[in-house]
Design a protein around this motif. Sequence first.
Motif, PDB file in Angstrom:
ATOM      1  N   ASP A 316       0.868  -1.179   0.000  1.00 18.66           N
ATOM      2  CA  ASP A 316       0.000   0.000   0.000  1.00 18.66           C
ATOM      3  C   ASP A 316       0.902   1.226   0.000  1.00 18.66           C
ATOM      4  N   SER A 318       0.475   4.296   0.552  1.00 18.15           N
ATOM      5  CA  SER A 318       0.305   5.331   1.581  1.00 18.15           C
ATOM      6  C   SER A 318       0.659   4.846   2.981  1.00 18.15           C
ATOM      7  N   ILE A 319       0.971   3.552   3.124  1.00 18.98           N
ATOM      8  CA  ILE A 319       1.241   2.996   4.445  1.00 18.98           C
ATOM      9  C   ILE A 319       2.582   2.281   4.444  1.00 18.98           C
ATOM     10  N   ASP A 349      -4.714  -5.460   8.090  1.00 16.45           N
ATOM     11  CA  ASP A 349      -5.700  -4.641   7.384  1.00 16.45           C
ATOM     12  C   ASP A 349      -6.398  -3.671   8.342  1.00 16.45           C
ATOM     13  N   GLY A 352      -4.084  -0.960   9.128  1.00 18.68           N
ATOM     14  CA  GLY A 352      -4.005  -0.035   7.996  1.00 18.68           C
ATOM     15  C   GLY A 352      -5.181   0.915   7.946  1.00 18.68           C
ATOM     16  N   ASP A 353      -6.379   0.405   8.267  1.00 26.71           N
ATOM     17  CA  ASP A 353      -7.569   1.265   8.311  1.00 26.71           C
ATOM     18  C   ASP A 353      -7.447   2.318   9.407  1.00 26.71           C
ATOM     19  N   ARG A 356      -5.250   5.164   8.026  1.00 26.04           N
ATOM     20  CA  ARG A 356      -5.446   5.437   6.600  1.00 26.04           C
ATOM     21  C   ARG A 356      -5.218   6.894   6.236  1.00 26.04           C
ATOM     22  N   ASN A 357      -5.666   7.820   7.048  1.00 26.62           N
ATOM     23  CA  ASN A 357      -5.587   9.247   6.698  1.00 26.62           C
ATOM     24  C   ASN A 357      -4.452   9.972   7.414  1.00 26.62           C
TER      25      ASN A 357
END
Length: 450
Positions: A316, A318-319, A349, A352-353, A356-357
Amino acid sequence: MTSKKRSNMRIIIHIILIIIGITMPLWLGIDEVGLAHLLHQLRNDPSGNTLMLTAFVLVMLNTVRAIPHYIGALLLGDELGHRFNLPILKVIVPVVTVPFVYVIINSYNPLNYHFGGPALILLISITLLHVLGKGRLRPVLKSFVLTQILFGIQWLDTVTFLSGYDFGGGPISSEVKAIALTIDYGYTLSIYSIVLCSIFVVNAIVLAVYLTVSEQKWRMSRDLDIARGEMIESRSGREALHLVHDLKTPLSLMDGLNSLIRLKSDDKEIREYSDKISTAIQSTSDMVSEILYVEKKNWCALGDLIEYVRANKLADQSITYTFELETDDSLELYVNKIRMTRAIVNLIDNAGDAIRNQEHGKVVMKTRFIERELWLGVEDNGNGIPPKQLKKIHQPGYSTKSHPGVGLTFVQAVVEDHQATLDIETTPGKGTIFWIKLPEEILRYEDTDY
């Protein structure tokens, strides 16, 4: 903290409340609340206003003194009844504890604590709360209702015509009522006390009914969410199992065709490719078997499991996903590799959520060997899990996202299948770490007994 430790902690807190109630007269007396001054004024210059104020302060003092040991006895009985699965303890413990508290207080206190009508009514109220509540009212809510009843019933001690029925037998209550009768305020004081008693008792009854209905609705809603989540999980699981089972057919066909290729060709390079295909087919077949058969477990090196997690987790952009591995890769685990991998990936997961931002979001997978247990951890640097959500995240169907949550329920099931435990460490504003703690019984070093 385990449920037993939490239960022990609650029991200790409830006992402390009872002890506070026992010691209350030592540090909260008539001088501290100004009652002694009011009594002196009432004796020397009796008046209706002073009488009413004295009665009010007296009732408040008696209520505040009684709250700790009544609430402590109520909660202790509730906890012991729940812990030992003996509902009768919820009644027996308060009925025994409260009179015992009176005995202890009267053994050192010069002012006699009168165990009379109000105390009996309060014990009956505790019994009714348990019987009529039928387990639908939480202990904290029972305590709130009991406090309302306690304040109302204490007013009966100042009703003059109830003195003959063992109400208000203490020295101060008796003196206040005697002065009221002397100045022809007995009727006024009695009406005043009965009205206030009625207000608080009726309010407590209405509150108890409202809280019981609300609690019942909340439990029904929770059970519905759990049932919905289990249905979703069951349906998804059945569909996945059917799909995985169907994979067996093309795998068998591929293996058969690959065998024919080996028989028809003497080319060394083709045979090498055929061997690789056969190995891949066998590996895929093993994966399918592990998914189909939950109980299917094999010894798997920790290093292989970590690499399998890496392969199953898509990058991912962004992560940042990192690994902090503090254990020997040769350590072997007796696990269902596919299900354990999916459990770890689900935690990754979720982590990661959680970030996320965030600009510098990071997810770290950790391994540790602590007290002969293997700890597999997934950590994020998000905002942490609020206490209210922390109590619900294990419930099937619960999710903070727009879709039903079954991920953590699956993780919990996998953990339990391996006799492991799932612990959560979360700090508001700093992040969360989930630990899967695998017991030593399913660990060994490669080719040796652990």
